[in-house]
Design a protein around this motif. Structure first.
Motif, PDB file in Angstrom:
ATOM      1  N   GLY A  14      -6.313 -34.605  29.686  1.00 21.60           N
ATOM      2  CA  GLY A  14      -5.560 -33.359  30.354  1.00 21.60           C
ATOM      3  C   GLY A  14      -6.492 -32.292  30.970  1.00 21.60           C
ATOM      4  N   TYR A  15      -6.170 -31.693  31.520  1.00 19.64           N
ATOM      5  CA  TYR A  15      -6.332 -29.780  31.826  1.00 19.64           C
ATOM      6  C   TYR A  15      -6.638 -28.613  31.499  1.00 19.64           C
ATOM      7  CZ  TYR A  15      -2.159 -29.916  34.388  1.00 19.64           C
ATOM      8  OH  TYR A  15      -0.690 -29.649  34.476  1.00 19.64           O
ATOM      9  N   PRO A  43      -4.215 -41.604  25.878  1.00 15.74           N
ATOM     10  CA  PRO A  43      -5.025 -42.680  24.888  1.00 15.74           C
ATOM     11  C   PRO A  43      -6.176 -41.813  24.718  1.00 15.74           C
ATOM     12  CG  PRO A  43      -5.061 -44.016  26.898  1.00 15.74           C
ATOM     13  CD  PRO A  43      -3.665 -42.563  26.973  1.00 15.74           C
ATOM     14  N   ASN A  44      -6.557 -41.213  25.568  1.00 16.48           N
ATOM     15  CA  ASN A  44      -7.755 -40.373  25.494  1.00 16.48           C
ATOM     16  C   ASN A  44      -8.330 -39.280  25.232  1.00 16.48           C
ATOM     17  OD1 ASN A  44      -9.292 -42.354  27.270  1.00 16.48           O
ATOM     18  ND2 ASN A  44      -7.617 -41.580  29.082  1.00 16.48           N
ATOM     19  N   THR A  45      -6.511 -39.096  24.405  1.00 16.95           N
ATOM     20  CA  THR A  45      -7.112 -37.781  23.477  1.00 16.95           C
ATOM     21  C   THR A  45      -7.793 -37.352  22.637  1.00 16.95           C
ATOM     22  OG1 THR A  45      -4.135 -37.022  24.280  1.00 16.95           O
ATOM     23  CG2 THR A  45      -4.908 -35.671  22.722  1.00 16.95           C
ATOM     24  N   GLN A  46      -8.232 -36.652  22.680  1.00 17.72           N
ATOM     25  CA  GLN A  46      -9.691 -37.004  21.063  1.00 17.72           C
ATOM     26  C   GLN A  46      -9.329 -35.184  20.504  1.00 17.72           C
ATOM     27  OE1 GLN A  46     -13.041 -34.787  24.065  1.00 17.72           O
ATOM     28  NE2 GLN A  46     -13.460 -37.173  23.833  1.00 17.72           N
ATOM     29  N   PHE A  47      -9.221 -35.688  18.958  1.00 14.95           N
ATOM     30  CA  PHE A  47      -9.035 -34.955  18.680  1.00 14.95           C
ATOM     31  C   PHE A  47     -10.387 -34.983  17.203  1.00 14.95           C
ATOM     32  CE2 PHE A  47      -4.711 -36.755  18.845  1.00 14.95           C
ATOM     33  CZ  PHE A  47      -3.972 -34.736  19.318  1.00 14.95           C
ATOM     34  N   LEU A  73     -14.545 -32.457  22.909  1.00 14.47           N
ATOM     35  CA  LEU A  73     -13.338 -32.084  22.705  1.00 14.47           C
ATOM     36  C   LEU A  73     -12.345 -32.146  23.197  1.00 14.47           C
ATOM     37  CD1 LEU A  73     -12.091 -33.636  19.685  1.00 14.47           C
ATOM     38  CD2 LEU A  73     -12.737 -30.548  18.655  1.00 14.47           C
ATOM     39  N   ASN A  74     -11.364 -32.515  24.277  1.00 10.12           N
ATOM     40  CA  ASN A  74     -10.992 -32.268  25.180  1.00 10.12           C
ATOM     41  C   ASN A  74      -9.593 -31.300  24.415  1.00 10.12           C
ATOM     42  OD1 ASN A  74      -9.340 -33.828  23.692  1.00 10.12           O
ATOM     43  ND2 ASN A  74      -9.439 -35.677  26.568  1.00 10.12           N
TER      44      ASN A  74
END
Length: 282
Positions: A14-15, A43-47, A73-74
């Motif tokens: 993301g950005y 798949p790199n999304t962090q929750f 935590l993006n």
């Protein structure tokens, strides 16, 4: 009129896009419009994130700061926090945040959040105990002092990455010659006084503070000679949320000897039968 966007890539799916405002003040979260373009299918999304794994400053085992920002935590967007642990009389050094307001929430123990109101030129003190908060507007000079051991504070910011200007950095980067000339001081004496100050102190006094016993005695005597901070109140007013901010008229010495109506804090944790109190006993 809105200026062209600047894109900050998070590198993890993301950005964030920031627009400069009319004053052309650009920084991460500083006076800007923020739009998140997070790819929630990535798949790199962090929750989730373990804040305990990101200690950004540590004085000792009882005094340290953990940090959570968009770097860890993006999906955070415009929020970040500091998880602060302090023992009695330790101070989060005087500082200000140029890009965010700070909401300080007391989880356990007790602390005093002090700030300077630039509109009234008053130094105000806000005692907080578990469940209470103190709010510091963006750019206001402030500091926090623990008044009991095992104090745990949560500082919440309205910016993806909190920025900070530390008092220790200002004192070490400003030439003593300039300070001495500006304020009509003896330069040699000023250099001697400022010599122990180290940049990036964050939590003071430093672990290697010279003559802590002598300093504590001197500061306690100084505090006892000053007018008490808390105003007298009727018994019915002494309730958890009954304190009122008032201009400071004293007690800058360490350690803090006043009691701020602190309430015993007992927290039961899942899977643990006994309670843990602020003294650390189980």
């Amino acid at each position: 009129m809105l200026q062209p966007e600047k894109i900050i890539h998070l590198g993890l799916g993301g950005y964030i896009s920031y627009r400069k405002n009319d004053k052309n003040r650009f920084a991460e979260g500083k006076d800007s419009q923020v739009t998140s373009y997070m790819d929630y299918k990535s798949p790199n999304t962090q929750f989730s994130f373990d804040v305990n794994c990101n200690t950004t400053f540590k004085k000792d085992d009882c005094n340290y700061i953990n940090t959570l920002s968009i770097k860890e935590l993006n999906t955070l967007e415009n929020t970040s926090l500091l998880d602060i642990f302090l023992s009695k009389s330790n101070v989060v050094e005087p500082h200000y945040h140029q890009n965010a307001a700070e909401l300080v929430y007391c989880i356990s123990g007790a602390a005093v959040v002090s700030l300077i109101n630039p509109f009234t030129n008053e130094l105000l003190h806000f005692p907080i105990t578990p469940g209470q908060v103190a709010n510091v507007p963006q750019g206001w000079w402030h500091y926090e002092v623990a008044t009991t051991d095992c104090t745990h504070l949560l500082a919440i910011f309205n910016a993806p990455i909190p920025e900070v200007i530390l008092g220790s950095d200002l004192l070490t980067l400003t030439p003593p010659k300039v300070l001495a000339h500006t304020y009509c001081m003896n330069e040699a004496e000023l250099k001697e006084v400022l010599a122990p100050v180290k940049p990036g102190t964050f939590i003071g006094p430093p672990a290697d503070c010279c003559e802590p016993g002598k300093t504590a005695v001197a500061n306690t005597a100084y505090a006892n000679n000053m007018a008490p901070y808390m105003e007298a109140q009727a018994p019915h007013m002494l309730q958890p949320f009954g304190y009122q901010p008032t201009p400071a008229h004293g007690y800058y010495g360490q350690p803090y000897v006043q009691e701020y109506r602190q309430q015993p804090y007992v927290q039961t944790y899942p899977g643990i039968q006994n309670a843990v109190d602020i003294g650390g006993s189980v």
